[in-house]
Design a protein around this motif. Structure first.
Motif, short mmCIF file in Angstrom:
data_model
loop_
_atom_site.label_atom_id
_atom_site.label_comp_id
_atom_site.label_asym_id
_atom_site.label_seq_id
_atom_site.Cartn_x
_atom_site.Cartn_y
_atom_site.Cartn_z
N TYR A 255 -38.25 -6.09 -37.06
CA TYR A 255 -37.10 -5.23 -36.76
C TYR A 255 -37.25 -4.63 -35.36
N ASP A 256 -36.19 -4.75 -34.55
CA ASP A 256 -36.16 -4.20 -33.19
C ASP A 256 -35.07 -3.14 -33.14
N GLY A 257 -35.47 -1.88 -33.10
CA GLY A 257 -34.51 -0.80 -33.09
C GLY A 257 -33.70 -0.71 -31.81
N LEU A 258 -34.27 -1.17 -30.69
CA LEU A 258 -33.55 -1.09 -29.42
C LEU A 258 -32.36 -2.05 -29.38
N SER A 259 -32.56 -3.25 -29.90
CA SER A 259 -31.48 -4.25 -29.86
C SER A 259 -30.71 -4.33 -31.17
N CYS A 260 -31.18 -3.60 -32.18
CA CYS A 260 -30.59 -3.66 -33.52
C CYS A 260 -30.60 -5.09 -34.05
#
Length: 418
Positions: A255-260
């Motif tokens: 999961y990448d919170g910056l790129s969603c």
């Protein structure tokens, strides 16, 4: 050997109501129906799923950013017994942005007890047992044995191997999560004959100096919340045996919170030669009991870290009270810019250790015979920086034992904590 948990009452499951005189029949008591009806309405969950869930026990190891949301959802869902295991840490205000099971009023309190109190406020009928002790190789099997499912919500490599090896030995499903910065990952290990354990996927640990932590690298609060919540989902699928559900086994969610963005990568099946869950050619290499394995040496193997300096020749924090000495010296704070911008000691300039090697020639030309005083948060990076300088021929560099933490404790209690 007596269980570290003491005497645990037998799981009774959700109490069912008998047929009433007025002819009304119901699967559970009114309280159970009211509390869990929304999940029992699910076609693939239903009454049978709730019954199975109420007869299962789940162990959450770690009462922090991952463990809080995971435990809160599991207690809310009606797990038969919930175990909370944490290493005896107390609630810290700097962690409240992500450890949502604790409040400002509980700062300084034991994390396990604080989280248990929060869970009991959510669901007073919960059966919760706690132990304020870290997972250790010596007692890993005894700590995990009483539970059906284990959640690894810890934040260090050694614990991950200990927990996985114990789950592999006991054939316990392990829901493993991690989060740092803006990113997180999740996987389920040891849930079937084909499912790998953590050691299958990572037979060798990363170098210690290449492993970050929320304490040093930072973390966006909701990121561990996302991963911890996903861990709860996986645990509920396992415990309730939800029809048609596929647990995250032989897969890893990134999961990448910056790129969603969320990516799912395929993992290998169980390794036949794995030391924990396979059959290595040399049977003496098989890890049958974690208590017999040296995890400290194993996780330090391959380290490229600079050996820590002895305290000889280093400065005590009280030396920084000498304003004349600071004025005559080149004072460098080697913390990351983000930390330096939050707070610093007057007279220190910021050269992050990641950029120090490129600045060594400039420093050498600039400093002359001046003393160089280096500082970091806890005295580790500054010791490494001194070693780098001396290898470059800069001999007049020293650093502060214990870094800014020591400065706060010995000289300035008002210096910010972060």
């Amino acid at each position: 050997m007596k269980s570290p948990w003491g005497e645990l009452q037998e799981l009774k499951g959700a109490s069912t109501a008998q047929e009433e005189e007025n002819g009304v029949r119901q699967a559970f008591s009114n309280d159970v129906l009211e509390r869990y009806s929304r999940q029992m309405l699910l076609l693939r969950f239903g009454v049978e799923g709730q019954k199975r869930l109420s007869q299962k026990s789940v162990l959450v190891i770690g009462a922090g950013g991952l463990g809080c949301p995971a435990a809160m959802y599991l207690a809310s869902a009606g797990v038969g017994r919930l175990g909370l295991l944490d290493r005896g840490d107390s609630v810290d205000r700097s962690n409240l942005h992500r450890q949502i099971g604790h409040t400002d009023a509980s700062v300084g309190a034991d994390k396990c007890l604080s989280l248990r109190d929060s869970l009991m406020r959510i669901n007073p009928g919960s059966s919760i047992c706690t132990l304020s002790t870290g997972i250790t190789a010596k007692f890993a099997l005894q700590l995990i044995l009483p539970f059906d499912i284990v959640l690894d919500c810890t934040d260090n490599v050694e614990s991950r191997y200990i927990i996985s090896d114990a789950c592999a030995a006991l054939r316990k499903p392990l829901v493993s999560g991690s989060a740092i910065g803006f990113e997180g990952q999740l996987s389920v290990y040891c849930d079937s004959e084909e499912s790998p354990c953590y050691r299958c996927i990572f037979p060798s640990p990363p170098p210690p100096d290449c492993v970050g932590s929320c304490d040093t690298a930072g973390v966006l609060g909701p990121v561990p919340g996302v991963i911890g919540t996903m861990q709860a989902v996986e645990a509920l699928k396992l415990a309730a045996e939800i029809e048609g559900a596929e647990v995250c086994s032989r897969r890893m969610v990134l999961y990448d919170g910056l790129s969603c963005e969320t990516r799912v990568i395929r993992l290998r099946s169980r390794s036949k030669t794995c030391r924990a869950c396979g059959n290595p050619e040399d049977s003496s290499q098989r890890i049958v009991n974690p208590a017999e394995f040296d995890y400290g040496s194993f996780t330090l193997a391959g380290s490229c870290a600079t050996p820590q300096s002895t305290d000889q020749g280093r400065l005590r924090a009280t030396a920084l009270l000498d304003k004349g000495r600071l004025k005559d010296a080149l004072c460098i704070d080697v913390r990351p810019k983000e930390q330096f911008d939050m707070c610093s000691i007057g007279g220190f300039q910021n050269i992050p250790i990641t950029k120090l090697s490129k600045e060594l020639i400039t420093i050498q030309n600039r400093v002359g015979d001046k003393e160089i005083i280096l500082i970091c948060r806890r005295g580790v990076d500054s010791a490494t920086a001194v070693s780098m300088m001396r290898k470059a021929g800069i001999e007049n560099a020293t650093d502060v034992i214990g870094g800014l933490d020591a400065w706060r404790q010995e000289c300035n209690p008002e210096f910010p904590t972060y």
